[in-house]
Write an enzyme that holds these catalytic residues in place. Structure first.
Site, PDB file in Angstrom:
ATOM      1  CG  ASP A 123      -4.408   1.938   8.024  1.00  0.00           C
ATOM      2  OD1 ASP A 123      -4.646   0.398   8.196  1.00  0.00           O
ATOM      3  OD2 ASP A 123      -3.946   2.888   7.151  1.00  0.00           O
ATOM      4  CG  ASP A 301      -5.763  -2.109   5.934  1.00  0.00           C
ATOM      5  OD1 ASP A 301      -5.490  -1.689   6.773  1.00  0.00           O
ATOM      6  OD2 ASP A 301      -6.411  -1.613   4.600  1.00  0.00           O
TER       7      ASP A 301
END
Length: 417
Positions: A123, A301
């Site tokens: 992430d 992201d």
């Protein structure tokens, strides 16, 4: 967390963000780790909720993720010093696909001595590494990290806690040997988690590996990429993501460089403007190669599935697609047969389109589809409304995140869209 994540990993969420999805009644359905997910329509059926309601839940998770990490960033000082290093390594990632939508990508790290294989959601919208341990209250199908079996595990005695959307985790800050392919961080700080929200039971990955800047690490410690670089394990302060479309094969993460088949590729880069998430500026969102909104910053992201833009930009985006209509709460429907181009315009780059097929987050059955671009006013650490650009966009490009010179670079994906 970040701008995906996310950024770290859910049955009531239509799309993955680096955070867990919200809790659901156990009497309805519980999806266990490592098992395939239901399609969006199936989730709506078993939960008794509409796709729009599920999107609203996911939107709330993303907002909570970024609000949480903004608090961490506000209290942090920018970190800086990086040392020389030597090499790179690549690991494969598994694509979790539900109903034709690529929700998240996870891979395997080795932790402890002897090493234990643990799967992680990678992430760029968060910065902490954490994993449930053998005595965690969460569901364990044998994939949790057994601290007692590692001779190099050490607890610091300090508490660890983090928050992702509606999910939380807590435990003890610890150190151990962590390997990424042929690279080894020894020691690496991570959260040895004993308390996790039940929503984590539904995640196909066991833990979460945050890849963003140290300024938003709940632990206050160096994220895995920075630790590998500072300890001389990787050749340069960067990592490259290849995430595929609708396939479990081919996705990969290269630490310390880029994939070999991109060695001669042409990359276009835009600078990171705030060293928290991988936040960059945009000149606006585009339809048919035209900028249709005002400018706004955006986080790139990998831990977030969908695309979230300021509500004014979302309205302008769908106004430029004839036949679109608001579904409320930032969600929109658009004609499924729309075949124009969609994307973002970045400083130093210009327009970057993403595959228009990936704009489809679900079919309404009436000729309209749920748009993967959602409207949501979320503030970054500077108090500006910004966008979270997730996997819907990223999988159209091989994406490089550089935390030394601080930029994000893109090259068109090789046959993956």
């Amino acid at each position: 967390m970040s701008l995906t994540s996310i950024s770290l990993f859910c049955i009531l969420a239509v799309l993955a963000n680096a955070s867990p999805v919200p809790n659901q009644p156990r009497s309805v359905y519980t999806l266990r780790e490592g098992k395939p997910r239901l399609s969006f329509q199936e989730r709506a059926t078993v939960s008794g909720k509409s796709i729009q309601e599920l999107l609203a839940i996911d939107r709330a998770n993303v907002v909570a993720k970024y609000e949480h990490n903004n608090k961490l960033a506000a209290a942090a000082k920018a970190s800086g010093l990086l040392t020389k290093s030597k090499r790179q390594s690549t690991i494969g990632l598994t694509d979790v696909n539900s109903g034709g939508v690529d929700e998240l990508y996870y891979g395997t790290l080795q932790i402890g001595t002897p090493s234990q294989d643990i799967t992680f959601d990678f992430d760029t919208g968060s910065s902490d590494l954490w994993v449930p341990t053998q005595n965690s209250n969460g569901y364990n199908d044998g994939t949790h990290f057994n601290t007692a079996a590692s001779s190099t595990f050490q607890s610091t005695g300090q508490s660890f806690a983090d928050q992702y959307g509606s999910g939380t985790c807590s435990g003890t800050l610890a150190t151990d040997t962590v390997s990424f392919g042929s690279l080894t961080a020894n020691p690496q700080y991570f959260g040895a988690v004993t308390q996790v929200s039940s929503s984590f039971d539904n995640n196909p990955a066991t833990g979460l590996c945050g890849l963003a800047y140290q300024s938003i690490a709940s632990s206050g410690q160096a994220p895995l990429p920075l630790n590998l670089y500072n300890s001389g394990q990787i050749s340069s302060p960067e990592f490259g993501f290849r995430i595929t479309a609708d396939t479990s094969n081919g996705a990969e993460l290269t630490m310390g460089g880029i994939a070999s088949d991109y060695a001669g590729a042409s990359f276009q880069s835009t600078p990171v403007t705030t060293q928290t998430y991988y936040e960059v500026n945009t000149n606006g969102i585009t339809v048919n190669e035209n900028i249709v909104s005002g400018s706004f910053p955006a986080a790139i992201d990998t831990g977030t599935t969908l695309i979230y833009v300021p509500t004014s930009a979302a309205s302008a985006f769908y106004n430029a697609i004839p036949g679109s209509s608001s579904a409320g709460n930032g969600a929109y429907n658009y004609p499924c047969d729309f075949s124009g181009t969609v994307g973002f315009n970045f400083p130093n780059i210009g327009n970057l389109d993403f595959n228009v097929n990936d704009l489809n987050a679900g079919n309404n059955g009436d000729g309209t589809c749920v748009g993967a671009v959602q409207g949501q006013d979320i503030q970054d650490t500077n108090g500006n409304d910004f966008a979270i650009i997730g996997d819907v966009f990223i999988k159209s490009y091989y994406t490089v995140f550089n935390f030394g010179s601080n930029y994000v670079a893109f090259s068109p994906a090789n046959g993956n869209t």
